[in-house]
Enzyme design. Structure first.
Site, PDB file in Angstrom:
ATOM      1  CE  LYS A  10      -8.264  76.451  53.907  1.00 57.55           C
ATOM      2  NZ  LYS A  10      -7.353  76.140  52.760  1.00 57.55           N
ATOM      3  CE1 TYR A  50      -4.775  81.085  52.988  1.00 59.41           C
ATOM      4  CE2 TYR A  50      -7.007  81.941  52.867  1.00 59.41           C
ATOM      5  CZ  TYR A  50      -6.119  80.935  53.219  1.00 59.41           C
ATOM      6  OH  TYR A  50      -6.585  79.774  53.802  1.00 59.41           O
ATOM      7  CG  ASN A 113      -7.002  72.702  51.368  1.00 63.63           C
ATOM      8  OD1 ASN A 113      -7.720  73.564  51.861  1.00 63.63           O
ATOM      9  ND2 ASN A 113      -5.708  72.880  51.175  1.00 63.63           N
ATOM     10  CG  HIS A 116      -5.502  78.333  57.515  1.00 66.58           C
ATOM     11  ND1 HIS A 116      -4.489  78.642  56.637  1.00 66.58           N
ATOM     12  CD2 HIS A 116      -5.186  78.927  58.696  1.00 66.58           C
ATOM     13  CE1 HIS A 116      -3.593  79.417  57.276  1.00 66.58           C
ATOM     14  NE2 HIS A 116      -4.008  79.606  58.521  1.00 66.58           N
ATOM     15  CD  GLU A 127      -2.385  82.340  60.023  1.00 65.47           C
ATOM     16  OE1 GLU A 127      -2.739  81.264  60.545  1.00 65.47           O
ATOM     17  OE2 GLU A 127      -1.780  82.400  58.930  1.00 65.47           O
TER      18      GLU A 127
END
Ligand code: GDP
Length: 138
Positions: A10, A50, A113, A116, A127
């Protein structure tokens, strides 16, 4: 295809110079990199990726964060790829992630965080196809 999963390193990880360390960590866990590249998500792409969270209070913030800078996307292969990547990542909130997991090592907050990972074989296939052509997923 249930030995495949998909990951995004990320924007916070790219910003903080942790891409190489995270890729090495994943390779150390036995993942083979099937395909990978740096990209920057458009707002439409992040919203679509998302979409499952579109009713959640953090959706707009999540889309803004995921489009805030470049990311590194990868298709990964290993036995039990989906559950093993989730275990390697650690809990969503880095403060609750097991010691030594990618999120415990590199995550900043429940939003920023670090990484993913797909949460099911079905979503892994969706995905991977979102970012890579079938000819790249060999
Ligand atoms: P994951 O599967 O562990 O990534 O977690 P989720 O699918 O539940 O959430 C998707 C992403 O949304 C997370 O990885 C975080 O970046 C972000 N997120 C999840 N929960 C929260 C929250 O409560 N607040 C904020 N700001 N972001 C969140």
């Amino acid at each position: 295809m249930n030995n495949r999963t998909f990951t995004i390193i990320k924007p916070d990880s790219v910003e903080n110079g942790n891409v190489g360390k995270i890729i090495a960590h994943l390779e150390g866990e036995g993942f083979r990199i099937v395909a990978g590249r740096m990209t920057r998500l458009s707002t439409d792409q992040a919203r679509a990726f998302y979409a499952v969270h579109s009713k959640r209070p953090f959706y707009n913030d999540l889309v803004a964060y995921m489009t805030s800078g470049p990311v590194w996307v990868m298709s990964l292969e290993r036995d039990n790829a989906v559950p093993h990547l989730r275990k390697t990542m650690g809990a969503t909130n880095p403060a609750e992630a097991d010691q030594g997991t990618v999120r415990a090592l590199y995550g900043e907050s429940i939003e920023r965080n670090a990484i993913h990972g797909s949460d099911s074989d079905e979503n892994a296939a969706i995905e991977n196809a979102f970012f890579f052509a079938a000819s790249e997923l060999i």
